[in-house]
Scaffold this motif. Structure first.
Motif, PDB file in Angstrom:
ATOM      1  N   MET A 150       0.835  -1.204   0.000  1.00 49.66           N
ATOM      2  CA  MET A 150       0.000   0.000   0.000  1.00 49.66           C
ATOM      3  C   MET A 150       0.868   1.253   0.000  1.00 49.66           C
ATOM      4  SD  MET A 150      -2.902  -1.221   2.748  1.00 49.66           S
ATOM      5  CE  MET A 150      -3.558   0.453   2.923  1.00 49.66           C
ATOM      6  N   LEU A 151       1.951   1.236   0.787  1.00 54.75           N
ATOM      7  CA  LEU A 151       2.859   2.382   0.821  1.00 54.75           C
ATOM      8  C   LEU A 151       3.487   2.623  -0.548  1.00 54.75           C
ATOM      9  CD1 LEU A 151       4.753   1.848   4.197  1.00 54.75           C
ATOM     10  CD2 LEU A 151       3.078   3.622   3.671  1.00 54.75           C
ATOM     11  N   ILE A 152       3.905   1.536  -1.196  1.00 62.44           N
ATOM     12  CA  ILE A 152       4.513   1.669  -2.523  1.00 62.44           C
ATOM     13  C   ILE A 152       3.484   2.177  -3.522  1.00 62.44           C
ATOM     14  CG2 ILE A 152       5.554   0.396  -4.442  1.00 62.44           C
ATOM     15  CD1 ILE A 152       6.835  -1.450  -2.386  1.00 62.44           C
ATOM     16  N   GLY A 153       2.276   1.596  -3.471  1.00 63.35           N
ATOM     17  CA  GLY A 153       1.234   1.998  -4.418  1.00 63.35           C
ATOM     18  C   GLY A 153       0.839   3.453  -4.290  1.00 63.35           C
ATOM     19  N   SER A 154       0.743   3.951  -3.060  1.00 62.71           N
ATOM     20  CA  SER A 154       0.319   5.341  -2.844  1.00 62.71           C
ATOM     21  C   SER A 154       1.462   6.333  -2.961  1.00 62.71           C
ATOM     22  CB  SER A 154      -0.341   5.479  -1.467  1.00 62.71           C
ATOM     23  OG  SER A 154       0.563   5.121  -0.442  1.00 62.71           O
TER      24      SER A 154
END
Length: 299
Positions: free
Chosen positions: A197-201
Motif C-alpha cells: 500500500m505504501l509503494i502503491g500510494s
C-alpha cells in the motif's frame, strides 16, 4: 539535492501504529527462538556469531556512513542507509541460510542475539554515525523528536516483543514452538500488504528517490555480503558458517527500519525509500545468492 530530501511519502497517521505493531509481532516471532541456554551456547562457542555480529554492528554501519557520504548528496538517503544497517538481522536470513546450505544454527543465533542487542545498539549507532556527517546531523537537529514517542516506539517494536518472546519460550516452550511459524506468517503477510500500500500510494516518489538511492543501496548490500563472507574466510570459519554470516550481515530487519522511518521521519521519504529498496534488493539478490550456493557442494 534539497528537493530530493524533501520528497515526502504519504502516510495515514494510523499506518505508523499498525506498522509498529506488525514489526513487534515479527520481532516477537524471532524472539521465540531466543533462550538463555542458546545465549550461553553462543558464549561457549562464540567464534562464528561474534565475528558476524562485529561485522554487522561494528563495520557495516561505518560502510553505510561512507556510502551515504560519497555515493549520495541527499541526507535522507544517507540516513536511510544508516537506519537499515543499524537494525538487527531479519528472519528471512534464517530461511535463506538453509536454502544456501549454510549453518542455520549460526544464523538463528546471530538473528536472535542481534535482536536482543538492538534494543540499545540500533538507536545508539544510528545517532552516532548520523552525527558524524554534517548534512545528516543538520537534518536530525531540524527534526523534533519527542523523547516519549521514542521510548514508546522502542517498547512496541523491540523491548516488549523480545521480553514476551523470551518469557513465553522459557515458560511454555511447546506453545512457543506451536505458534512461532503462525505468528511470523501472519505478521509477515499483513506487513507485506502495508508495504504494498505504501509503494502503491507513493509510487512516483519512490521512483524519483530510487534514481539516487538504488546504487548506494546495491553497493552497501553487496559489500555487506562480501564483508560477512570475507571476514569468515580470514578467521577460518567453515564454509557453511561463512555462508550463514554473509547472509546474516546483509539481511537486515527492513520491517523495523520501515517502522522507525515512518514513526520518526515521515517528512523524509528517502529514509523509508532506502528501507523498501533494501528489502527488494535483499529479496531478489539474496534469494539468487542462496539458490546459487545451494548448487555448490560444501567440502
Amino acid at each position: 539535492m534539497d528537493d530530493i530530501n524533501q520528497i515526502p511519502f504519504n502516510f495515514d497517521p494510523r499506518i505508523g501504529l499498525i506498522v509498529g505493531i506488525m514489526v513487534g509481532f515479527l520481532v516477537f516471532a524471532v524472539s521465540l527462538d531466543l533462550t538463555w541456554a542458546k545465549v550461553m551456547s553462543v558464549l561457549k562457542n562464540p567464534k562464528a556469531p561474534i565475528i558476524g555480529l562485529l561485522a554487522q554492528f561494528g563495520i557495516l554501519p561505518a560502510i553505510a556512513f561512507l556510502a551515504g557520504l560519497y555515493l549520495s548528496d541527499a541526507a535522507s538517503i544517507a540516513l536511510g542507509l544508516l537506519l537499515v544497517t543499524c537494525c538487527p538481522g531479519g528472519a528471512l536470513s534464517n530461511y535463506l541460510t538453509g536454502v544456501a546450505k549454510g549453518d542455520v544454527a549460526t544464523s538463528i543465533s546471530m538473528t536472535t542475539v542481534s535482536t536482543l542487542f538492538s534494543i540499545v545498539l540500533t538507536p545508539v549507532l544510528f545517532t552516532f554515525w548520523a552525527s558524524m556527517n554534517t548534512s545528516t546531523l543538520e537534518v536530525l537537529q531540524n527534526i523534533s523528536m519527542d523523547p516519549q514517542q521514542v521510548i514508546i516506539s522502542l517498547l512496541i517494536m523491540l523491548v516488549v516483543p523480545v521480553t514476551a518472546g523470551m518469557l513465553l519460550r522459557a515458560n511454555r516452550p511447546h506453545t512457543a514452538n506451536h505458534i512461532r511459524g503462525m505468528v511470523r506468517l501472519i505478521a509477515g503477510i499483513v506487513f507485506f500488504v502495508i508495504v504494498a500500500m505504501l509503494i502503491g500510494s507513493n509510487f512516483k516518489s519512490l521512483a524519483l528517490l530510487a534514481q539516487v538511492a538504488l546504487f548506494p543501496v546495491l553497493f552497501t548490500f553487496v559489500f555487506a555480503v562480501g564483508l560477512g563472507w570475507g571476514i569468515g574466510w580470514v578467521v577460518g570459519l567453515l564454509a557453511a558458517e561463512r555462508r550463514a554470516v554473509a547472509i546474516e550481515v546483509a539481511f537486515q530487519n527492513v520491517a523495523l527500519a520501515i517502522g522507525l522511518g515512518i514513526t520518526f521521519f515521515p517528512s523524509l521519504g528517502g529514509i523509508v525509500a532506502v528501507a523498501i529498496l533494501w528489502g527488494i534488493v535483499h529479496l531478489l539478490l539474496g534469494s539468487g545468492l542462496a539458490l546459487g550456493w545451494s548448487h555448490i557442494r560444501i567440502n
